[in-house]
Write a protein that holds these residues in place. Structure first.
Motif, PDB file in Angstrom:
ATOM      1  N   CYS A 149       0.854  -1.194   0.000  1.00  0.00           N
ATOM      2  CA  CYS A 149       0.000   0.000   0.000  1.00  0.00           C
ATOM      3  C   CYS A 149       0.886   1.239   0.000  1.00  0.00           C
ATOM      4  O   CYS A 149       1.833   1.330   0.784  1.00  0.00           O
ATOM      5  CB  CYS A 149      -0.884  -0.025   1.235  1.00  0.00           C
ATOM      6  SG  CYS A 149      -1.811   1.493   1.486  1.00  0.00           S
ATOM      7  N   VAL A 151       0.084   4.109   0.971  1.00  0.00           N
ATOM      8  CA  VAL A 151      -0.206   4.969   2.122  1.00  0.00           C
ATOM      9  C   VAL A 151       0.478   4.462   3.383  1.00  0.00           C
ATOM     10  O   VAL A 151       1.229   5.174   4.043  1.00  0.00           O
ATOM     11  CB  VAL A 151      -1.736   5.092   2.352  1.00  0.00           C
ATOM     12  CG1 VAL A 151      -2.016   5.976   3.569  1.00  0.00           C
ATOM     13  CG2 VAL A 151      -2.412   5.651   1.106  1.00  0.00           C
ATOM     14  N   CYS A 152       0.245   3.182   3.722  1.00  0.00           N
ATOM     15  CA  CYS A 152       0.771   2.658   4.993  1.00  0.00           C
ATOM     16  C   CYS A 152       1.960   1.721   4.809  1.00  0.00           C
ATOM     17  O   CYS A 152       2.629   1.370   5.775  1.00  0.00           O
ATOM     18  CB  CYS A 152      -0.339   1.947   5.771  1.00  0.00           C
ATOM     19  SG  CYS A 152      -0.842   0.377   5.026  1.00  0.00           S
ATOM     20  N   HIS A 161      -7.584  -4.370   0.770  1.00  0.00           N
ATOM     21  CA  HIS A 161      -6.719  -3.858   1.833  1.00  0.00           C
ATOM     22  C   HIS A 161      -7.495  -2.839   2.666  1.00  0.00           C
ATOM     23  O   HIS A 161      -8.048  -1.894   2.129  1.00  0.00           O
ATOM     24  CB  HIS A 161      -5.499  -3.205   1.185  1.00  0.00           C
ATOM     25  CG  HIS A 161      -4.644  -2.443   2.140  1.00  0.00           C
ATOM     26  ND1 HIS A 161      -3.928  -3.029   3.139  1.00  0.00           N
ATOM     27  CD2 HIS A 161      -4.381  -1.106   2.226  1.00  0.00           C
ATOM     28  CE1 HIS A 161      -3.255  -2.089   3.805  1.00  0.00           C
ATOM     29  NE2 HIS A 161      -3.515  -0.923   3.267  1.00  0.00           N
ATOM     30  N   CYS A 163      -6.932  -0.050   5.017  1.00  0.00           N
ATOM     31  CA  CYS A 163      -5.752   0.728   5.377  1.00  0.00           C
ATOM     32  C   CYS A 163      -5.906   1.379   6.730  1.00  0.00           C
ATOM     33  O   CYS A 163      -6.819   2.172   6.948  1.00  0.00           O
ATOM     34  CB  CYS A 163      -5.510   1.782   4.303  1.00  0.00           C
ATOM     35  SG  CYS A 163      -3.946   2.631   4.549  1.00  0.00           S
ATOM     36  N   PRO A 164      -5.022   1.046   7.676  1.00  0.00           N
ATOM     37  CA  PRO A 164      -5.112   1.656   9.013  1.00  0.00           C
ATOM     38  C   PRO A 164      -4.931   3.180   8.972  1.00  0.00           C
ATOM     39  O   PRO A 164      -5.429   3.884   9.856  1.00  0.00           O
ATOM     40  CB  PRO A 164      -3.987   0.982   9.792  1.00  0.00           C
ATOM     41  CG  PRO A 164      -3.080   0.395   8.777  1.00  0.00           C
ATOM     42  CD  PRO A 164      -3.912   0.103   7.572  1.00  0.00           C
TER      43      PRO A 164
END
Ligand SMILES: [Zn+2]
Length: 167
Positions: A149, A151-152, A161, A163-164
């Motif tokens: 990912c 982003v994370c 996914h 995403c946290p």
């Protein structure tokens, strides 16, 4: 379509992967702008190519035919050129050649698509720095499992996914 493809030294040359884990496909892009080809190959072939390049560069440096400076410092585009490739090729065999400071990747290929060609030759001259970069790219994409990912940095499963960083 032609049965022989020639690319000069300095022509962009990169390894790519696409698809989800378990269904990943690997290919090389050689060329740029209106003149480029996509060369499909198996993961095992790409791994073998990376190892062969490493061995090749090691042998050259042991024989003092090159200095380590020659395999460093290059910037190449990693973008897939826009538009359609001149040909979609599949690898049958790859050999590496070296003559008077120039490396050549020789591919025996066949062409896919409507104008199927059973046997064609692709010659790509490359600098040693390009070869080194190609080997490194190949190793990275062969070693990578699931895509990450952006982003994370976490792995993205085929199913998706969560995403946290978005919570
Ligand atoms: Zn994420």
């Amino acid at each position: 379509m032609k049965e022989r493809y020639e690319f000069d030294e300095g022509t962009p040359l990169s390894a790519f992967v696409m698809g989800v884990p378990g269904k990943r496909t690997f290919f090389l892009i050689i060329g740029q702008k209106e003149e480029w080809v996509r060369v499909w190959l198996e993961k095992e072939q790409l791994e073998t190519l990376a190892l062969a390049i490493d061995q090749f560069l090691l042998t050259l440096s042991q024989k003092r035919l090159i200095s380590s400076r020659e395999v460093e410092g290059t910037t190449l585009s990693d973008d897939v050129p826009s538009g359609l490739p001149s040909a979609e090729l599949e690898i049958d065999q790859i050999t590496l050649g070296f003559d008077q400071g120039r490396a050549t990747l020789n591919f025996l290929v066949h062409a896919l698509g409507p104008q199927k060609i059973d046997q064609a030759v692709l010659n790509c001259q490359a600098t040693l720095a390009q070869l080194k970069k190609l080997a490194n790219q190949a190793k990275v994409i062969c070693a990578a499992g699931r895509p990450r990912c952006i982003v994370c940095g976490g792995p993205i499963d085929p199913a998706g996914h969560i995403c946290p960083m978005n919570n």
